[in-house]
Design an enzyme around this catalytic site. Sequence first.
Site, PDB file in Angstrom:
ATOM      1  N   GLU A 201       0.827  -1.210   0.000  1.00 19.46           N
ATOM      2  CA  GLU A 201       0.000   0.000   0.000  1.00 19.46           C
ATOM      3  C   GLU A 201       0.864   1.264   0.000  1.00 19.46           C
ATOM      4  O   GLU A 201       0.889   2.017   0.978  1.00 19.46           O
ATOM      5  CB  GLU A 201      -0.909   0.023   1.230  1.00 19.46           C
ATOM      6  CG  GLU A 201      -1.872  -1.141   1.327  1.00 19.46           C
ATOM      7  CD  GLU A 201      -2.621  -1.142   2.648  1.00 19.46           C
ATOM      8  OE1 GLU A 201      -2.461  -0.182   3.441  1.00 19.46           O
ATOM      9  OE2 GLU A 201      -3.355  -2.109   2.918  1.00 19.46           O
ATOM     10  N   PRO A 202       1.590   1.541  -1.076  1.00 18.40           N
ATOM     11  CA  PRO A 202       2.377   2.767  -1.111  1.00 18.40           C
ATOM     12  C   PRO A 202       1.488   4.002  -1.202  1.00 18.40           C
ATOM     13  O   PRO A 202       0.456   3.987  -1.874  1.00 18.40           O
ATOM     14  CB  PRO A 202       3.221   2.607  -2.381  1.00 18.40           C
ATOM     15  CG  PRO A 202       2.398   1.704  -3.254  1.00 18.40           C
ATOM     16  CD  PRO A 202       1.692   0.759  -2.316  1.00 18.40           C
ATOM     17  N   GLY A 203       1.891   5.051  -0.534  1.00 17.36           N
ATOM     18  CA  GLY A 203       1.182   6.324  -0.613  1.00 17.36           C
ATOM     19  C   GLY A 203       2.160   7.429  -0.952  1.00 17.36           C
ATOM     20  O   GLY A 203       2.340   7.802  -2.110  1.00 17.36           O
ATOM     21  N   ARG A 204       2.861   7.924   0.078  1.00 13.83           N
ATOM     22  CA  ARG A 204       3.831   8.999  -0.124  1.00 13.83           C
ATOM     23  C   ARG A 204       4.875   8.626  -1.168  1.00 13.83           C
ATOM     24  O   ARG A 204       5.274   9.473  -1.982  1.00 13.83           O
ATOM     25  CB  ARG A 204       4.501   9.333   1.209  1.00 13.83           C
ATOM     26  CG  ARG A 204       5.568  10.428   1.142  1.00 13.83           C
ATOM     27  CD  ARG A 204       6.034  10.823   2.536  1.00 13.83           C
ATOM     28  NE  ARG A 204       7.110  11.800   2.487  1.00 13.83           N
ATOM     29  CZ  ARG A 204       8.411  11.492   2.579  1.00 13.83           C
ATOM     30  NH1 ARG A 204       8.774  10.222   2.763  1.00 13.83           N
ATOM     31  NH2 ARG A 204       9.333  12.431   2.522  1.00 13.83           N
TER      32      ARG A 204
ATOM     33  N   CYS B 286      -0.520  34.420  10.631  1.00 13.79           N
ATOM     34  CA  CYS B 286      -0.103  35.058  11.887  1.00 13.79           C
ATOM     35  C   CYS B 286       0.201  33.975  12.924  1.00 13.79           C
ATOM     36  O   CYS B 286      -0.482  33.850  13.952  1.00 13.79           O
ATOM     37  CB  CYS B 286      -1.180  36.021  12.383  1.00 13.79           C
ATOM     38  SG  CYS B 286      -1.341  37.482  11.345  1.00 13.79           S
TER      39      CYS B 286
END
Length: 382
Positions: free
Chosen positions: A241-244, A308
């Site tokens: 399950e590769p993602g990044r 900010c």
Amino acid sequence: MIPAADLHTAAERFGTPLYVYDAAELDAALARVRAAFGAARVFYAMKANPNLGLLRRLAQSGVGAECVSPGEIARAEKVGLTGEKVIVNGPAKSAAEYAAGARLGATFIVDRAEEVGRLPPASRALVRVNPALEVSTHDHLATGAAGSKFGVTLAQAPAVLDALRAAGHTALGLHVHIGSAVRDAHDFTAAFGRLTGLRARTGPLAVLDAGGGWGLDADLPGIAREAHAAAAAFGAELWVEPGRYLVARSGTLLTRVVGTKRTGRDFVLVDAGMTELLRPMLYGAAHPVTPLWTAEPGGVWDLAGPACESGDLLAQGVALPTPAPGDLLAVGEAGAYGAGMSSNYLTRPRPAEALYEAGGWRLVRRRETPEDVWRAEEDNAE
């Protein structure tokens, strides 16, 4: 790599801040995964980047989807993924997720013993196991540590498999995912080793899902060999399950210089910040920064966004040519958890996203307007 001239073209055409994706790099990352893991079934961990344009491209390449929310399940269906192409994961699934997953015929990942009784009838399921390891990544990204909220213990896993079978479900096998951006490949070896220690108590299994989380420079062939060996110990098919890994390097955040400021530190003020790219503030993530202009050497700068918030820094200690308002910067490795984590904090519209393919640009998400941000509030106002 997208040529600098084409990045300038995109910034002029679509404005900044802008996410751009290189289709060739996305394809190359998928090719590396397939070359390393061979016949393993590939599911994209959609949380890394859920853009429909990228999802469609991956789906057309035969990749399935791992989903962790009702919205992600809906996206999978939108691009035509159903049945064995869909995995539904997550530690606290809602009734809507079970119903949507069942309607698509998805495989469920069971994250706790009590979940067995909540599954739709006759579900296919994997049991997520937490190997209780110290993992070489940021604490917030370590999902296989003993104190993590994910998975069942090694001791509990065989009983959960038995409970699935007793309830009439198909207990496919085991799932392990130890984290994201894991730096040391030995962490995977250790995790797989602890799982194979269960073989005597589980018997043969149909599937071993080895998750993903490999660092961008990981020894993928080495990790793949260990994963296949672990699957073979169970007589199981390997899923990953590769993602990044698939999308990070395909994505770049383009941002323009607004000005400079010298106080206790030297700042380049830019038009993108934590609302566009949260990872530096959230995880201390370091993204490579490339100036897309030429000038005399200008020293070392921190890239400060418009929020900010003192923590609104995209990068620190970056050597840049002398910057001027309007100069363009490319923040790299931003295709994962960049646009997907962008927010409307400060009523900042989320940026546009564009795909670069065959030397041309295609808009895959239009830039929001302030009206888009408050539309749900206005529609419900009395």
